[in-house]
Design a protein around this motif. Structure first.
Motif, PDB file in Angstrom:
ATOM      1  N   TYR A  33     -48.870 -32.475  24.695  1.00 33.61           N
ATOM      2  CA  TYR A  33     -48.441 -33.711  23.811  1.00 33.61           C
ATOM      3  C   TYR A  33     -48.282 -33.106  22.238  1.00 33.61           C
ATOM      4  N   ASP A  34     -49.045 -32.580  21.826  1.00 36.75           N
ATOM      5  CA  ASP A  34     -48.785 -31.969  20.533  1.00 36.75           C
ATOM      6  C   ASP A  34     -48.022 -30.728  20.217  1.00 36.75           C
ATOM      7  N   ARG A  35     -46.654 -30.729  20.326  1.00 34.25           N
ATOM      8  CA  ARG A  35     -46.048 -29.600  20.469  1.00 34.25           C
ATOM      9  C   ARG A  35     -45.201 -29.099  19.090  1.00 34.25           C
ATOM     10  N   GLU A  36     -44.443 -30.269  18.686  1.00 29.57           N
ATOM     11  CA  GLU A  36     -43.525 -30.024  17.428  1.00 29.57           C
ATOM     12  C   GLU A  36     -43.901 -29.122  16.202  1.00 29.57           C
ATOM     13  N   GLY A  37     -45.004 -29.694  15.987  1.00 28.42           N
ATOM     14  CA  GLY A  37     -45.685 -28.777  14.670  1.00 28.42           C
ATOM     15  C   GLY A  37     -45.855 -27.327  14.830  1.00 28.42           C
ATOM     16  N   TYR A  38     -46.355 -27.101  15.849  1.00 27.35           N
ATOM     17  CA  TYR A  38     -46.635 -25.565  16.299  1.00 27.35           C
ATOM     18  C   TYR A  38     -45.202 -24.785  16.598  1.00 27.35           C
ATOM     19  N   GLU A  39     -44.256 -25.465  17.509  1.00 25.67           N
ATOM     20  CA  GLU A  39     -43.241 -24.771  17.979  1.00 25.67           C
ATOM     21  C   GLU A  39     -42.052 -24.788  16.628  1.00 25.67           C
ATOM     22  N   THR A  40     -42.125 -25.552  15.797  1.00 26.80           N
ATOM     23  CA  THR A  40     -41.192 -25.470  14.720  1.00 26.80           C
ATOM     24  C   THR A  40     -41.633 -24.440  13.561  1.00 26.80           C
ATOM     25  N   ASP A  41     -42.932 -24.754  13.249  1.00 30.06           N
ATOM     26  CA  ASP A  41     -43.411 -24.092  11.808  1.00 30.06           C
ATOM     27  C   ASP A  41     -44.066 -22.741  12.189  1.00 30.06           C
ATOM     28  N   LEU A  42     -44.927 -22.913  13.144  1.00 25.96           N
ATOM     29  CA  LEU A  42     -46.048 -21.695  13.120  1.00 25.96           C
ATOM     30  C   LEU A  42     -45.558 -20.657  14.248  1.00 25.96           C
ATOM     31  N   GLU A  43     -44.930 -21.152  15.220  1.00 28.19           N
ATOM     32  CA  GLU A  43     -44.745 -20.119  16.397  1.00 28.19           C
ATOM     33  C   GLU A  43     -43.714 -19.129  15.926  1.00 28.19           C
ATOM     34  N   PRO A  44     -42.789 -19.352  15.295  1.00 26.42           N
ATOM     35  CA  PRO A  44     -41.735 -18.475  14.706  1.00 26.42           C
ATOM     36  C   PRO A  44     -42.501 -17.366  13.805  1.00 26.42           C
ATOM     37  N   VAL A  45     -43.273 -17.791  12.904  1.00 29.73           N
ATOM     38  CA  VAL A  45     -44.264 -16.867  12.104  1.00 29.73           C
ATOM     39  C   VAL A  45     -45.074 -15.852  13.007  1.00 29.73           C
ATOM     40  N   ALA A  46     -45.921 -16.494  13.967  1.00 24.70           N
ATOM     41  CA  ALA A  46     -46.772 -15.610  14.774  1.00 24.70           C
ATOM     42  C   ALA A  46     -45.938 -14.741  15.663  1.00 24.70           C
ATOM     43  N   GLN A  47     -44.670 -15.081  16.102  1.00 24.73           N
ATOM     44  CA  GLN A  47     -44.006 -13.940  16.970  1.00 24.73           C
ATOM     45  C   GLN A  47     -43.324 -13.029  16.066  1.00 24.73           C
ATOM     46  N   LYS A  48     -42.930 -13.307  14.981  1.00 21.52           N
ATOM     47  CA  LYS A  48     -42.534 -12.389  13.987  1.00 21.52           C
ATOM     48  C   LYS A  48     -43.556 -11.217  13.635  1.00 21.52           C
ATOM     49  N   HIS A  49     -44.602 -11.575  13.476  1.00 21.68           N
ATOM     50  CA  HIS A  49     -45.641 -10.904  12.833  1.00 21.68           C
ATOM     51  C   HIS A  49     -46.663 -10.188  14.053  1.00 21.68           C
ATOM     52  N   LYS A  50     -46.410 -10.704  15.211  1.00 25.07           N
ATOM     53  CA  LYS A  50     -47.228 -10.116  16.392  1.00 25.07           C
ATOM     54  C   LYS A  50     -48.843 -10.754  16.105  1.00 25.07           C
ATOM     55  N   ILE A  51     -48.782 -11.931  15.798  1.00 26.27           N
ATOM     56  CA  ILE A  51     -50.182 -12.680  15.523  1.00 26.27           C
ATOM     57  C   ILE A  51     -50.701 -13.350  16.822  1.00 26.27           C
TER      58      ILE A  51
END
Length: 316
Positions: A186-204
């Motif tokens: 249900y709660d997808r938008e915040g992570y997918e738009t804001d945090l997921e790109p940062v996590a993937q970029k830095h291998k977090i």
């Protein structure tokens, strides 16, 4: 079961984290011990708690969950089988991420947990009143002292996480290697738009909380009547709308196809997300734990994932 790495560390974890917020709250000590024993028996190894659990309960001060885990370590002798995460910053008497507070809070946690090291130590909440280099410098001292192995961030925005990573790199301080955001079907938008790109970029590494949307995605709350008298009832009300019910229908469909429960499917969907290391989920009985553990063995088909993606789509 294939393990997953936490950032660039040598910590390897199973793809499901047990959320220890229930220990000393909705699961008493004996029940908590039996759940932890069963968790290890399933080949799972990552347990998450916090110093603030469960300060929200009348008569509690915080530290109740850590205390129960510590007693279990002592009684069971299974400390070496667990990758242990706890957090600092949200307990009223140990609030914020100043160097002095972190130094005091970690010793409080270690004493309650009856261990001399914490595998993953999270900043529970961003503290914009304390300079990032002060916080990360405090963590550096803990790592050097052998009290903490890896540091992580919970409840950070993408921009602040990037900032903290830049400070760590420029100053030679420990970088956040694991992120704990809210994320579920249900709660997808915040992570997918804001945090997921940062996590993937830095291998977090990413471990998600409220992975079952406070129990809503288990399918046990389908009307306001279902919430009455339940500890988490008030948290679930916001999900009872057209989109929420559409997600439950899709979970029912996929669960039937796979001879699984909706909770198992909802967690398997999070596990299947390439950027996610493991969802965090809680149980208050060994029976409930079975459906959580089953998620690590369920491989959803492309059709299953598409069914769930479409039902839970948040883009207008």
């Amino acid at each position: 079961m294939q393990t997953r790495s936490i950032g660039t560390s040598d910590l390897e974890v199973a793809p499901l984290v047990f959320g220890g917020n229930v220990f000393g709250w909705t699961a008493d000590e004996r029940t908590s011990f039996s759940i932890l024993d069963a968790f290890v028996d399933h080949g799972l190894n990552f347990v998450d708690t916090a110093d603030v659990y469960s300060a929200w309960v009348d008569g509690h001060q915080g530290g109740e969950s850590e205390t129960i885990i510590g007693k279990w370590f002592k009684e069971s002798g299974k400390r070496d089988k667990i990758v242990l995460a706890t957090k600092v910053g949200m307990l009223g008497t140990r609030a914020g991420l100043s160097a002095a507070n972190i130094a005091a809070a970690v010793d409080d946690s270690l004493r309650r947990l009856k261990t001399d090291y914490i595998d993953v130590y999270f900043s529970h909440l961003d503290d914009d009143k304390t300079p990032l280099d002060e916080t990360l410098g405090a963590y550096q001292k803990l790592v050097q002292a052998g009290k903490v192995r890896v540091v992580g961030a919970s409840n950070y925005k993408g921009e602040r996480l990037e900032e903290a990573l830049a400070v760590a790199k420029d100053s030679g301080l420990p970088a956040y290697q694991i992120l704990q955001p809210e994320y579920n079907l249900y709660d997808r938008e915040g992570y997918e738009t804001d945090l997921e790109p940062v996590a993937q970029k830095h291998k977090i590494a990413v471990v998600t909380y409220f992975s079952l949307a406070s129990g809503f995605l288990s399918g046990k709350y389908r009307s306001k009547e279902d919430m009455e008298g339940k500890a988490r009832g008030s948290r679930v009300e916001k999900y009872l709308n057209e989109r929420g019910l559409r997600i439950l229908d899709a979970l029912d469909e996929v669960a039937k196809r796979n001879d699984a429960t909706p909770a198992t499917v909802a967690l398997a969907w999070v596990i299947a997300r390439p950027s996610v290391t493991a969802p965090i989920a809680s149980a208050t009985s060994v029976k409930q734990l079975e459906s959580l553990a089953a998620a690590t063995r369920l491989e959803l088909s492309t059709e299953d994932v598409q069914t769930l993606d479409q039902a839970s789509a948040w883009q207008k």
